[in-house]
Design a protein around this motif. Structure first.
Motif, mmCIF file in Angstrom:
data_model
loop_
_atom_site.group_PDB
_atom_site.id
_atom_site.type_symbol
_atom_site.label_atom_id
_atom_site.label_comp_id
_atom_site.label_asym_id
_atom_site.label_seq_id
_atom_site.Cartn_x
_atom_site.Cartn_y
_atom_site.Cartn_z
ATOM 1 N N LEU A 150 -7.602 23.620 1.161
ATOM 2 C CA LEU A 150 -6.628 22.826 0.414
ATOM 3 C C LEU A 150 -7.349 21.789 -0.442
ATOM 4 N N PRO A 151 -7.203 21.841 -1.769
ATOM 5 C CA PRO A 151 -7.817 20.805 -2.615
ATOM 6 C C PRO A 151 -7.065 19.490 -2.491
ATOM 7 N N LEU A 152 -7.787 18.423 -2.571
ATOM 8 C CA LEU A 152 -7.208 17.090 -2.495
ATOM 9 C C LEU A 152 -7.426 16.369 -3.822
ATOM 10 N N THR A 153 -6.359 15.874 -4.389
ATOM 11 C CA THR A 153 -6.485 15.133 -5.641
ATOM 12 C C THR A 153 -6.984 13.716 -5.338
ATOM 13 N N PHE A 154 -7.616 13.110 -6.350
ATOM 14 C CA PHE A 154 -8.108 11.746 -6.163
ATOM 15 C C PHE A 154 -8.290 11.083 -7.522
ATOM 16 N N ARG A 155 -7.846 9.843 -7.585
ATOM 17 C CA ARG A 155 -8.035 9.035 -8.791
ATOM 18 C C ARG A 155 -8.163 7.575 -8.363
ATOM 19 N N ARG A 156 -9.091 6.871 -9.019
ATOM 20 C CA ARG A 156 -9.252 5.452 -8.757
ATOM 21 C C ARG A 156 -9.063 4.681 -10.049
ATOM 22 N N ASP A 157 -8.226 3.632 -9.988
ATOM 23 C CA ASP A 157 -7.982 2.752 -11.130
ATOM 24 C C ASP A 157 -8.552 1.376 -10.826
ATOM 25 N N ILE A 158 -9.209 0.793 -11.832
ATOM 26 C CA ILE A 158 -9.866 -0.503 -11.661
ATOM 27 C C ILE A 158 -9.547 -1.380 -12.858
ATOM 28 N N ASN A 159 -9.230 -2.612 -12.571
ATOM 29 C CA ASN A 159 -9.098 -3.624 -13.616
ATOM 30 C C ASN A 159 -9.862 -4.860 -13.166
ATOM 31 N N ASP A 160 -10.726 -5.374 -14.032
ATOM 32 C CA ASP A 160 -11.434 -6.594 -13.667
ATOM 33 C C ASP A 160 -11.650 -7.463 -14.898
ATOM 34 N N THR A 161 -11.885 -8.735 -14.633
ATOM 35 C CA THR A 161 -12.124 -9.709 -15.699
ATOM 36 C C THR A 161 -13.276 -10.615 -15.291
ATOM 37 N N GLN A 162 -14.005 -11.080 -16.293
ATOM 38 C CA GLN A 162 -15.105 -11.998 -16.034
ATOM 39 C C GLN A 162 -15.225 -12.983 -17.186
ATOM 40 N N ASN A 163 -15.442 -14.239 -16.836
ATOM 41 C CA ASN A 163 -15.722 -15.263 -17.830
ATOM 42 C C ASN A 163 -17.064 -15.903 -17.494
ATOM 43 N N THR A 164 -17.896 -16.063 -18.513
ATOM 44 C CA THR A 164 -19.209 -16.679 -18.338
ATOM 45 C C THR A 164 -19.366 -17.798 -19.348
ATOM 46 N N LYS A 165 -19.777 -18.939 -18.865
ATOM 47 C CA LYS A 165 -20.125 -20.072 -19.728
ATOM 48 C C LYS A 165 -21.573 -20.445 -19.455
ATOM 49 N N ASN A 166 -22.339 -20.543 -20.535
ATOM 50 C CA ASN A 166 -23.759 -20.832 -20.419
ATOM 51 C C ASN A 166 -24.090 -22.042 -21.275
ATOM 52 N N TYR A 167 -24.766 -23.016 -20.665
ATOM 53 C CA TYR A 167 -25.176 -24.232 -21.358
ATOM 54 C C TYR A 167 -26.689 -24.373 -21.207
ATOM 55 N N ALA A 168 -27.350 -24.814 -22.274
ATOM 56 C CA ALA A 168 -28.794 -24.980 -22.173
ATOM 57 C C ALA A 168 -29.267 -26.072 -23.120
ATOM 58 N N ALA A 169 -30.340 -26.728 -22.712
ATOM 59 C CA ALA A 169 -31.068 -27.667 -23.563
ATOM 60 C C ALA A 169 -32.536 -27.280 -23.489
ATOM 61 N N PHE A 170 -33.211 -27.290 -24.645
ATOM 62 C CA PHE A 170 -34.584 -26.811 -24.660
ATOM 63 C C PHE A 170 -35.421 -27.603 -25.657
ATOM 64 N N GLY A 171 -36.720 -27.539 -25.442
ATOM 65 C CA GLY A 171 -37.647 -28.189 -26.350
ATOM 66 C C GLY A 171 -39.036 -27.617 -26.202
ATOM 67 N N GLN A 172 -39.774 -27.644 -27.298
ATOM 68 C CA GLN A 172 -41.148 -27.161 -27.273
ATOM 69 C C GLN A 172 -41.961 -27.933 -28.300
#
Length: 767
Positions: free
Chosen positions: A407-429
């Protein structure tokens, strides 16, 4: 044969070791009758200010627009093999994804919770994703490849290095135009065009550039005769150059790329199996089902289930001279990326790893720089901000993964995701010239990053035990982890450089630099099993992975001698690379742990160069040696098959995408014919054995390959029109560029191959 190839590449590189592509004239096309007898100075912005490449105490290769034509490169993957210790190929399963590794440091996974380890910049604007990063090179002035961590002056996550793309800017005084049309194998058609014109002389100029790139599929499905692995892309870019007064410049640019192609298929290297809940697993597809790879593969995807990508952005750069020594620069960028890809991970006619990945990503970045150029002291100080939002919809189709008896078995996976990234930097050379010969540079960057992640996944099946398996991150975790979907990281990344110039055209340097790549959350977690690792012998929930860090120590030598006919660049380095991030496989069915696997020790050396024995004959070469090994590997599991430390002590794996030897040797001969010229170019590239998966699975190995390319170009009088014929991979070598390991699902282990032998004919103009 392979040992002979290695020996030939080593001998050739040692003889002609030169900054192979780095010292070519910036505006000289192949066969240009005005080509110089010497190699002129090349100016780069590798340290965020203009300076001669010979004066930069870093490992940098600068590929000029003319070099792109010689390499017959359409996009960044055409550079593969031309820069030592750099792996730059088309990423798995997509025509526009990029897989970048520099000196054994990279990140091949396109998952949105993984950041790239090699930073890609277009005119100073950072690209956050490897989707769409395999950029076309139709309007570049040059591509600067910086090897080693660039954590001081460049934005987030340049732990492995940086690819800095500098586009051609509008001319404010004269009209310039260039274009070409190419026809080649598999009905390939490439159209490139560029035009620049002053709107107000010396004040305002506009440039427009565009490319159209179409090719029939390389791969045929024997079951349906449909073709895959095609190319279908067009892109445009416009730039306004406004200089209202002396010392004031504003550059406004906009670009758009559209891809509409069929799926990109790999080839299964291990038997694909179906799990049977009432008996033993059944093999559905043997390894290499159609024999040795010959661009045949199958798919379960239906017609119309292809790949669509829309990628656009705008940027505003302001350069203002406050005084003769002080300049202010502002780089503001906004980008929008929308890939919608159907990907057949298993590369078979069955639904085992058929997935849809739809991503909506947008980012805003702002960088402010203050540059000082005094007689003895030079410096760059800046602030950086990046805000990225990314959401994805993923659907996994798996109707052939499971069965219950007959007997074959059906299968499906649904995914929803969100991501927020905030990056701060100070530099000198700051760089201080103690004497005309001795200089010392010190730099420091502080980075702070915040990340928020949410995920929801559920399943549908005709089997009750597989139906409605729902998981919410972090809600479904036990307290207090059920509220921990935010994380922050910070790091100090210094650099130090000491340089000595015995003469104007010689440089000896040593530098120390630290790189950093932030951590995050497991973007493949479908349940607590994916987040359960063995820590000190105890099963422990680990919901996040930590940042990576690397310390790199490098010494190098650059020179130009023999009246400018020979240039040379050499570097030796050692890297201590810790907490590298990896998704490991081979455990329980459908379980995908993401971990900080351990520590790497990497050392090697590089040679590059160009030599002009005569006015008409040019030799270029590059050579890289890399020794990368795991000093520690902890896969977080109890010694499953293919574990890198099956006894818990011995480490059996080698790092992926770290070939010990890479090299290129090329020759170009120009034959003057009255006011015209004929140029003949021939090159060989070699990439040594490399592993395409973290755990070194036998089917996911490239044993090493050599490629040969050639071209002939006829330049007409005044160098305005030209005809070129080229062939790539003229030995028709079969070589693997990337791998896909999902052995936890149906034993999926898929490889992707480079192009076969192809030819092309090009007609172009430039004035």
């Amino acid at each position: 044969m392979k040992s002979l190839v290695r020996a030939a590449m080593l001998a050739g590189a040692a003889w002609v070791s030169a900054p192979a592509l780095a010292q070519q004239a910036p505006d000289t096309a192949p066969g240009d009758a005005s080509a110089s007898e010497t190699t002129p100075d090349i100016v780069v912005v590798a340290r965020r200010r203009e300076e001669r490449l010979l004066d930069v105490p870093l490992s940098v290769t600068a590929i000029q627009a003319s070099d792109v034509a010689k390499l017959q490169a359409i996009d960044l993957s055409g550079i593969q093999g031309a820069v030592p210790n750099v792996n730059l190929v088309q990423g798995r399963g997509s025509a526009t994804n990029a897989n970048f590794f520099i000196r054994g440091v990279g990140q091949p996974d396109a998952l949105q919770t993984f950041d790239p380890a090699v930073g890609v910049y277009v005119d100073g604007v950072y690209l956050s994703r490897i989707q769409g990063a395999l950029l076309n090179l139709f309007d570049v002035q040059r591509v600067e490849v910086l090897r080693g961590p660039q954590g001081t002056l460049y934005g987030k996550n340049t732990i492995g290095g940086a690819v800095n793309i500098v586009t051609r800017k509008p001319d404010l005084q004269a009209f310039k135009a260039a274009g070409d049309v190419t026809y080649g194998d598999y009905n390939q058609v490439v159209l490139n065009g560029y035009a620049s014109a002053p709107i107000i002389t010396d004040k305002l100029g506009l440039s427009l550039a565009g490319t159209y790139d179409r090719r029939d599929g390389l791969v045929t499905d024997p079951l349906t005769n449909r073709r895959y692995n095609d190319r279908n892309l067009w892109a445009v870019r416009g730039i306004l150059n406004f200089q209202p007064a002396q010392g004031w410049q504003f550059l406004l640019s906009g670009d758009y790329t559209q891809q509409r192609s069929a799926p990109t298929l790999g080839y299964p290297t291990a038997p694909l199996t179906q799990a049977n809940f009432a008996g033993a697993a059944r093999v559905l597809v043997p390894a290499e089902p159609y024999g040795p790879y010959d661009f045949r593969a199958s798919t379960g995807l239906a017609p119309g289930q292809g790949q669509r990508l829309d990628h656009w952005g705008v940027a505003l750069t302001a350069n203002i001279d406050i005084t003769d020594q002080l300049q202010f620069t502002s780089i503001t960028g906004y980008r929008k990326l929308d890939p919608n890809f159907f990907i057949d991970i298993d590369a078979s006619q069955f639904q085992l790893g058929d997935v849809f990945v739809g991503v909506s990503q947008k980012q805003f970045s702002q960088e402010l720089q203050l540059k000082y150029a005094g007689r003895k002291l030079k410096g760059v100080f800046g602030l950086y901000y990046l805000n990225e939002d990314i959401a994805s919809t993923q659907i996994a189709f798996g109707n052939d993964i499971f069965a219950f008896g007959a007997l074959p078995l059906t299968f499906r996976r649904d995914i929803n995701d969100t991501q927020n990234t905030k990056n701060y930097a100070a530099f000198g050379q700051l760089t201080y010239d103690f004497t005309p010969k001795w200089s010392f540079t010190a730099g420091l960057r502080y980075t702070y990053e915040e990340r928020r992640y949410n995920r929801f996944t559920t399943t549908a099946s005709n089997a009750a035990g597989l139906n409605n398996l729902t998981f919410r991150f972090p809600d479904n975790l036990p307290a207090p982890l059920n509220t921990q979907n935010r994380i922050s990281f910070d790091a100090w990344t210094p650099s130090f450089q000491l340089s000595f110039k015995p003469t104007r055209d010689q440089l000896i340097y040593a530098n120390i630099s630290r790189g950093f790549k932030s951590g995050g959350f497991n973007g493949r977690a479908n349940g607590v099993g994916d987040l359960t690792l063995v820590v000190n012998g105890v099963n422990t929930l680990v919901t996040r992975f930590n940042p990576e860090t690397v310390w790199t120590y490098e010494t190098g030598y650059k020179a130009r001698f023999a009246d400018g006919r020979v240039t040379l660049s050499a570097a030796a380095f050692y890297s201590d690379y810790r907490d590298f991030q990896a998704r490991v496989g081979g455990g329980a069915v459908g379980v995908f742990p993401v971990i900080n696997a351990g520590k790497l020790q990497i050392w090697g050396f590089e040679l590059e160069g160009v030599a002009k024995p005569t006015r008409y004959f040019t030799l270029t070469g590059s050579f890289g040696f890399l020794d990368a090994s795991y000093a520690q590997f902890n896969d977080g599991r109890r010694a499953p098959a293919f574990s890198c430390n099956p006894t818990g002590q011995a480490i059996t794996c080698r790092p992926a995408f770290a070939p010990p030897i890479s090299g290129r040797l090329a020759g170009e001969y120009r034959i003057p014919i009255d006011r015209s010229s004929l140029t003949i170019g021939l090159e060989g590239r070699f990439i040594d054995k490399q592993y395409l998966s973290v755990d070194n699975r036998p089917g996911l190995i490239e044993p090493g390959y050599a490629l040969g390319n050639a071209y002939v170009q006829f330049d007409m009088p005044d160098n305005r029109y030209y005809l070129r014929a080229g062939v790539k991979n003229f030995t028709d070598t079969r070589y693997r560029t990337d791998g896909q390991e999902f052995s936890a699902v149906a034993n999926i282990q898929t490889v992707y191959y480079g192009d076969p032998r192809t030819w092309s004919l090009t007609a172009g103009f430039r004035f």
